[in-house]
Design a protein around this motif. Structure first.
Motif, PDB file in Angstrom:
ATOM      1  N   LEU A  36       0.813  -1.214   0.000  1.00  0.00           N
ATOM      2  CA  LEU A  36       0.000   0.000   0.000  1.00  0.00           C
ATOM      3  C   LEU A  36       0.847   1.264   0.000  1.00  0.00           C
ATOM      4  CD1 LEU A  36      -2.805   1.181  -0.022  1.00  0.00           C
ATOM      5  CD2 LEU A  36      -2.830   0.994   2.473  1.00  0.00           C
ATOM      6  N   ILE A  37       1.920   1.301   0.773  1.00  0.00           N
ATOM      7  CA  ILE A  37       2.756   2.505   0.823  1.00  0.00           C
ATOM      8  C   ILE A  37       3.373   2.799  -0.543  1.00  0.00           C
ATOM      9  CG2 ILE A  37       4.844   1.337   1.641  1.00  0.00           C
ATOM     10  CD1 ILE A  37       3.632   4.845   2.673  1.00  0.00           C
ATOM     11  N   GLY A  38       3.776   1.767  -1.264  1.00  0.00           N
ATOM     12  CA  GLY A  38       4.318   1.964  -2.611  1.00  0.00           C
ATOM     13  C   GLY A  38       3.261   2.495  -3.566  1.00  0.00           C
ATOM     14  N   VAL A  39       2.063   1.964  -3.437  1.00  0.00           N
ATOM     15  CA  VAL A  39       0.956   2.431  -4.277  1.00  0.00           C
ATOM     16  C   VAL A  39       0.663   3.902  -3.996  1.00  0.00           C
ATOM     17  CG1 VAL A  39      -1.532   2.163  -4.656  1.00  0.00           C
ATOM     18  CG2 VAL A  39      -0.070   0.150  -4.571  1.00  0.00           C
ATOM     19  N   ILE A  40       0.696   4.275  -2.733  1.00  0.00           N
ATOM     20  CA  ILE A  40       0.435   5.678  -2.363  1.00  0.00           C
ATOM     21  C   ILE A  40       1.487   6.590  -2.964  1.00  0.00           C
ATOM     22  CG2 ILE A  40       0.416   7.302  -0.419  1.00  0.00           C
ATOM     23  CD1 ILE A  40      -0.917   4.994   1.226  1.00  0.00           C
ATOM     24  N   VAL A  41       2.748   6.218  -2.853  1.00  0.00           N
ATOM     25  CA  VAL A  41       3.835   7.058  -3.389  1.00  0.00           C
ATOM     26  C   VAL A  41       3.719   7.179  -4.905  1.00  0.00           C
ATOM     27  CG1 VAL A  41       6.344   7.208  -3.692  1.00  0.00           C
ATOM     28  CG2 VAL A  41       5.385   6.614  -1.462  1.00  0.00           C
ATOM     29  N   ILE A  42       3.473   6.079  -5.579  1.00  0.00           N
ATOM     30  CA  ILE A  42       3.319   6.118  -7.040  1.00  0.00           C
ATOM     31  C   ILE A  42       2.104   6.962  -7.423  1.00  0.00           C
ATOM     32  CG2 ILE A  42       2.769   4.698  -9.058  1.00  0.00           C
ATOM     33  CD1 ILE A  42       4.595   2.527  -7.762  1.00  0.00           C
ATOM     34  N   SER A  43       1.018   6.816  -6.683  1.00  0.00           N
ATOM     35  CA  SER A  43      -0.182   7.608  -6.970  1.00  0.00           C
ATOM     36  C   SER A  43       0.083   9.097  -6.799  1.00  0.00           C
ATOM     37  CB  SER A  43      -1.343   7.168  -6.072  1.00  0.00           C
ATOM     38  OG  SER A  43      -1.768   5.876  -6.419  1.00  0.00           O
ATOM     39  N   TRP A  44       0.836   9.472  -5.767  1.00  0.00           N
ATOM     40  CA  TRP A  44       1.200  10.872  -5.591  1.00  0.00           C
ATOM     41  C   TRP A  44       1.997  11.387  -6.788  1.00  0.00           C
ATOM     42  CZ3 TRP A  44       3.285  11.188   0.112  1.00  0.00           C
ATOM     43  CH2 TRP A  44       2.208  11.265   0.995  1.00  0.00           C
ATOM     44  N   GLY A  45       2.921  10.555  -7.259  1.00  0.00           N
ATOM     45  CA  GLY A  45       3.720  10.948  -8.419  1.00  0.00           C
ATOM     46  C   GLY A  45       2.874  11.162  -9.657  1.00  0.00           C
TER      47      GLY A  45
END
Length: 115
Positions: A36-45
């Motif tokens: 989930l944390i990786g998904v959040i960071v990618i989504s922010w990008g």
């Protein structure tokens, strides 16, 4: 007198921004095992590029459209982009009730443009 280009530029920018935002919000659903944390960071990008298009769309659009008109337009664009995304990327077809709900939102947006 605004030209056709003046009227369509904000619309085109909103379409492009909504494509980015739809991927930021829903693209990860194909990768449910991703952390989930990786998904959040990618989504922010991804969302960064959405903002780079949405902010100018609204700034330019405010010369011709009211803020409520821009928001109504954005909602209809969001639904159209999402409908294509849901069926083509996620493989989740929209049912009659989804289309009916979207149509009601489109009618609401149309009402916003009445003067």
């Amino acid at each position: 007198m605004p030209t056709l280009l003046d009227r369509l530029t904000p619309v085109a920018l909103l379409v492009a921004s909504n494509i980015f935002m739809t991927f930021a919000w829903y693209g990860h659903l194909k990768f449910k095992s991703a952390p989930l944390i990786g998904v959040i960071v990618i989504s922010w990008g991804i969302a960064f590029f959405e903002y780079c298009l949405a902010v100018p769309a609204n700034r330019l659009g405010s010369a011709l459209y009211s803020a409520p008109q821009l928001k109504g337009m954005q909602e209809v664009i969001t639904l159209l982009v999402f409908a294509v995304f849901s069926t083509s990327y996620l493989g989740q077809a929209l049912k009659w009730n989804h289309w009916a709900g979207f149509a009601l939102i489109a009618v609401a947006a149309w009402l916003i443009f009445l003067e």
